[in-house]
Design an enzyme around this catalytic site. Structure first.
Site, mmCIF file in Angstrom:
data_model
loop_
_atom_site.group_PDB
_atom_site.id
_atom_site.type_symbol
_atom_site.label_atom_id
_atom_site.label_comp_id
_atom_site.label_asym_id
_atom_site.label_seq_id
_atom_site.Cartn_x
_atom_site.Cartn_y
_atom_site.Cartn_z
ATOM 1 N N ARG A 136 0.812 -1.118 -0.064
ATOM 2 C CA ARG A 136 -0.038 -0.178 0.069
ATOM 3 C C ARG A 136 0.539 0.878 -0.179
ATOM 4 O O ARG A 136 0.010 2.642 -1.175
ATOM 5 C CB ARG A 136 -0.908 -0.157 0.947
ATOM 6 C CG ARG A 136 -2.076 1.489 0.895
ATOM 7 C CD ARG A 136 -2.848 0.966 2.232
ATOM 8 N NE ARG A 136 -3.992 0.614 2.323
ATOM 9 C CZ ARG A 136 -5.031 0.143 1.057
ATOM 10 N NH1 ARG A 136 -5.600 1.032 0.950
ATOM 11 N NH2 ARG A 136 -6.241 -0.473 1.338
ATOM 12 N N PHE A 165 -8.348 0.520 -3.372
ATOM 13 C CA PHE A 165 -9.250 -0.975 -2.471
ATOM 14 C C PHE A 165 -9.889 0.333 -1.705
ATOM 15 O O PHE A 165 -9.756 1.370 -0.911
ATOM 16 C CB PHE A 165 -8.198 -0.679 -1.684
ATOM 17 C CG PHE A 165 -7.297 -2.006 -2.848
ATOM 18 C CD1 PHE A 165 -7.156 -3.515 -2.756
ATOM 19 C CD2 PHE A 165 -6.308 -1.721 -4.333
ATOM 20 C CE1 PHE A 165 -6.662 -3.861 -3.608
ATOM 21 C CE2 PHE A 165 -5.255 -2.013 -4.528
ATOM 22 C CZ PHE A 165 -5.768 -3.652 -4.920
ATOM 23 N N HIS A 166 -10.277 -0.738 -0.550
ATOM 24 C CA HIS A 166 -11.082 0.351 0.577
ATOM 25 C C HIS A 166 -10.037 0.062 1.369
ATOM 26 O O HIS A 166 -8.915 -0.092 1.733
ATOM 27 C CB HIS A 166 -12.205 -0.990 1.026
ATOM 28 C CG HIS A 166 -12.428 -0.505 2.606
ATOM 29 N ND1 HIS A 166 -12.392 -0.202 3.907
ATOM 30 C CD2 HIS A 166 -13.928 0.283 2.566
ATOM 31 C CE1 HIS A 166 -13.267 -0.693 5.067
ATOM 32 N NE2 HIS A 166 -14.342 0.133 4.006
ATOM 33 N N TYR A 167 -9.837 1.258 2.172
ATOM 34 C CA TYR A 167 -9.252 1.483 3.472
ATOM 35 C C TYR A 167 -8.344 0.258 4.540
ATOM 36 O O TYR A 167 -7.397 0.424 5.320
ATOM 37 C CB TYR A 167 -9.635 2.858 4.645
ATOM 38 C CG TYR A 167 -10.216 2.396 5.571
ATOM 39 C CD1 TYR A 167 -10.303 2.115 6.439
ATOM 40 C CD2 TYR A 167 -11.974 2.948 5.087
ATOM 41 C CE1 TYR A 167 -11.338 1.769 7.563
ATOM 42 C CE2 TYR A 167 -12.758 2.862 6.372
ATOM 43 C CZ TYR A 167 -12.418 2.222 7.320
ATOM 44 O OH TYR A 167 -13.130 2.151 8.256
ATOM 45 N N ARG A 168 -9.382 -0.399 4.193
ATOM 46 C CA ARG A 168 -8.794 -1.185 5.272
ATOM 47 C C ARG A 168 -8.026 -2.177 4.274
ATOM 48 O O ARG A 168 -8.397 -3.242 3.728
ATOM 49 C CB ARG A 168 -10.497 -2.631 6.082
ATOM 50 C CG ARG A 168 -10.827 -1.994 6.355
ATOM 51 C CD ARG A 168 -12.110 -2.437 7.414
ATOM 52 N NE ARG A 168 -12.587 -1.826 8.091
ATOM 53 C CZ ARG A 168 -14.022 -2.291 8.634
ATOM 54 N NH1 ARG A 168 -14.531 -2.583 8.296
ATOM 55 N NH2 ARG A 168 -14.458 -1.238 9.581
#
Length: 194
Positions: A116, A130-133
């Site tokens: 990331r 992407f989602h933040y998770r």
């Protein structure tokens, strides 16, 4: 192509190969993605792309990376490649757009925080897809190593150190751990004291 991109539980798995681990200095040299359903069944493999870099960049890598990327064939693929970071990002985002809507999936893989960080600097559009998770299999591995060593020791990676083989390894490793998670009773809530 996906029949309905909204509200699904699909997962995007990603791996990068880099010239090193310094997110300020090193660079992405390979990217691969796989989309699975929530049960870890592979729905599609995305493009596996070596990213063009000059010989000087590869020669500046540390010894481990030079040896590994020569052995895997990635060294030559990078030298032969005409694909830029921007092109690799665009191809990957286009592939993902066929299977899952932006923001729906956590970033899935092993030691995914490192990926990331590199994506944030070099492929920010893809990082924002992407989602933040994160779904980081290495977290489960570290917990298993401490709490259930026989479970942790029961999985061996192929260790080819190419992006696509590493993505496949991450999915297979989570499948391995999932076998033991079934012993928790599925959706049954656990009593916690304290």
């Amino acid at each position: 192509m996906a029949e309905n991109l909204a509200g699904n539980d699909r997962l995007i798995w990603i791996d990068l190969e880099m010239t090193g681990l310094d997110t300020d200095r090193d660079s992405i040299i390979e990217i691969a993605t796989i989309v699975t359903d929530a049960q870890l069944n592979v729905l599609a493999e995305g493009p596996e792309l070596a990213i063009a870099h000059p010989l000087e960049t590869l020669e500046a890598m540390d010894e481990w990376n030079r040896n590994q990327h020569r052995r895997s064939g990635l060294w030559q693929r990078v030298l032969d490649s005409q694909v830029t970071h921007a092109q690799a990002e665009a191809q990957t985002v286009a592939f993902l757009g066929e299977w899952i809507r932006a923001g729906a999936s956590p970033m899935c893989g092993n030691s995914i925080c490192q990926d990331r960080r590199f994506l944030h600097r070099q492929m920010s559009r893809l990082e924002r897809y992407f989602h933040y998770r994160n779904l980081d299999v290495s977290t489960i591995k570290e917990l298993a190593r401490r709490w259930a060593p026989t479970v942790a020791n029961g999985f061996a990676k192929s260790s080819a150190h190419t992006a696509l083989s590493d993505v496949r390894d991450s999915i297979n490793e989570l499948r391995h751990y999932r076998q033991f998670m079934g012993a928790l009773g599925g959706d049954t809530a656990m009593d916690v004291e304290g």
